[in-house]
Design an enzyme around this catalytic site. Structure first.
Site, mmCIF file in Angstrom:
data_model
loop_
_atom_site.group_PDB
_atom_site.id
_atom_site.type_symbol
_atom_site.label_atom_id
_atom_site.label_comp_id
_atom_site.label_asym_id
_atom_site.label_seq_id
_atom_site.Cartn_x
_atom_site.Cartn_y
_atom_site.Cartn_z
ATOM 1 C CE1 TYR A 33 1.055 -0.426 4.481
ATOM 2 C CE2 TYR A 33 0.040 1.966 4.470
ATOM 3 C CZ TYR A 33 0.892 0.790 5.133
ATOM 4 O OH TYR A 33 1.479 1.048 6.213
ATOM 5 N NE ARG A 52 6.926 4.039 0.352
ATOM 6 C CZ ARG A 52 6.567 4.611 1.338
ATOM 7 N NH1 ARG A 52 7.605 4.888 2.308
ATOM 8 N NH2 ARG A 52 5.561 5.384 1.845
ATOM 9 N NE ARG A 101 -6.010 -19.837 3.373
ATOM 10 C CZ ARG A 101 -5.161 -20.813 3.841
ATOM 11 N NH1 ARG A 101 -5.056 -21.999 3.513
ATOM 12 N NH2 ARG A 101 -4.425 -20.196 4.801
ATOM 13 C CE LYS A 150 3.147 3.089 3.172
ATOM 14 N NZ LYS A 150 3.720 3.146 4.554
ATOM 15 C CD GLU A 182 9.999 1.367 10.597
ATOM 16 O OE1 GLU A 182 9.755 2.278 9.780
ATOM 17 O OE2 GLU A 182 9.612 0.305 10.279
ATOM 18 C CG LEU A 206 8.441 2.675 5.122
ATOM 19 C CD1 LEU A 206 7.804 1.560 4.254
ATOM 20 C CD2 LEU A 206 7.176 3.641 5.420
#
Lengths: 286, 286
Positions: A33, A52, A101, A150, A182, A206
């Site tokens: 995301y 990114r 799945r 991310k 972080e 990140l």
């Protein structure tokens, strides 16, 4: 007002926006995301987020859902349709669904899922929270090892935010092997004797878009930067501290694990960096 | 045939089964799951899965979606509606959706999302894969620290399965600080001089339902069990090895990182445990 959101080519009322239960984002956290801020109806650091996003997708062998230009168009259309002056655009890409799945990835030509929605946040730039500064607790960092990608594996950061709330604080800094990695959704910094200290980039944190911009602006403003590992104790003994993120820009930190920093109010360097960052961001917004 | 699946009280065709894009399972990997096997149209170790589901929900302060009896009814109805003789029932609970995205948990009265679907797997018990045995590679374990909670944060196990495939193998065992934790979706064992060695329970591995049953049955069969940390090298030097999971029962392992175990075919203890486990499971299925 019902938001209009974007799901796989369609602009839909938020109440009708769904994905298949077989989507790998839902079943396997197999998605990434980005969150882009909007100020004055324009996108902040859009190119940084696109770069990114591509990096995250590549790291996971995940297909790009569409071009940079298409992404820009969707962002702008959502901002317009929802009348966002200040707020956020959230974007998520998942490996899609082949209707069942399996741990193994679906066929490479399985279309990725692309979802975007806005969040209206009047007062995002002139934030009361930033004037007050954030109180931080420290927690152990038990996340997976590729925090530079991310992904939507946000359960632990989410738990960390709840631990902070429970302690009467605003956020948590995570600590691994004795050193701060972080914040739950931001990069962490302290300032001591005029030097800004922050952890260097690696797979452990990140690669913040705002981190990059703020360090560049700090450097241009002749501030000294020391990218190195640091402990909670060092940060507690600092003159001031702050975090950076795409959605909160530069957020002063005024307390860490019950210890007030400086005079317990946002420090001058954090305030100045927030100001410079916002000025520059608004100037270059698209 | 289109499967009938269950989503929040409704039995739906699989193609119409969706969740909100704001579901925390989709946005934050804020969900847990269970997979129950079906043999002869009956559920294997159902009570074990219900107990572990409750444990996962409790660990995350997540609400129970319904009672044990309701869950049983949904499982049985899906098995019946989809004519499953041998296969799986997948169940997922997420923290639901309050219609927006926030790291902080939504209000405690936000209804959880409950999704169940079946997978038809004829030949699950009499599996050709189990007769051949699995080839394993070892990979670093970089998952988060609470693997005892069965969350949907399955991106890395999924990547591990792909790494194994790429290496021409069937699965991966993960190694942390020099010791094997577990397989991508199973617990790991080796046998040396008649002693079954497996890692003890902790937050570092899943508390396998099948692990528990198989260790009990092994103990009843007078087999020695040593729960301790072990290395890939020890497993490579073993007489035989195997994994256990709810969906593959006892799966013999015949190769680890290119090294054949014993004569390169499924070992006698793994074969015997699979047999005993299947007998006992079918006998006690509900």
């Amino acid at each position: 007002m019902t938001r209009t959101v974007y799901v796989n080519g369609d602009y839909l009322p938020e109440t009708e926006a769904t994905v298949s239960i077989f989507d790998r984002g839902f079943l396997m956290a197999d998605g990434v995301y980005e969150v882009t801020s909007v100020l004055g109806g324009k996108l902040i650091d859009f190119e940084g987020h696109v770069v990114r996003l591509k990096r995250s997708l590549d790291a996971l062998d995940m297909a790009e859902p569409c071009s940079r230009d298409d992404l820009l168009e969707i962002h702008r259309k959502l901002v317009e349709l929802n009348g966002i002056d200040e707020g956020l655009v959230y974007l998520q890409v998942t490996r899609g669904s082949d209707g069942d799945r399996d741990f193994a990835f679906p066929a490479a030509d399985t279309p990725p899922t692309l979802v975007l929605f806005t969040q209206n946040k009047p007062g995002l730039a002139d934030s009361p929270a930033a004037k007050k500064g954030a109180k931080i607790i420290s927690i152990e960092d038990i996340r997976w090892g590729r925090r530079d990608i991310k992904t939507v594996q946000l359960l632990y950061p989410s738990m960390g935010k709840m631990m902070a709330k429970k302690a009467g604080c605003d956020d948590a800094w995570m600590v691994e092997d004795g050193h701060v990695t972080e914040g739950t959704s931001n990069n962490a910094y302290f300032v001591k004797d005029g030097v800004i200290v922050t952890r260097p980039l690696s797979t452990e944190i990140l690669h913040g878009i705002t981190r990059k911009a703020v360090l560049r602006l700090a450097s241009e403003a002749q501030l000294k930067i020391d990218e190195r590992l640091f402990t909670i104790e060092e940060a507690q003994a600092a003159d001031e501290a702050f975090t950076t993120s795409a959605s909160a820009f530069v957020m002063p930190v005024v307390e860490i694990d019950g210890v007030s920093l400086g005079d317990g109010t946002p420090g001058p360097i954090a305030r100045r960096l927030r100001e410079i960052y916002l000025e520059e961001s608004v100037r270059t917004a698209i």
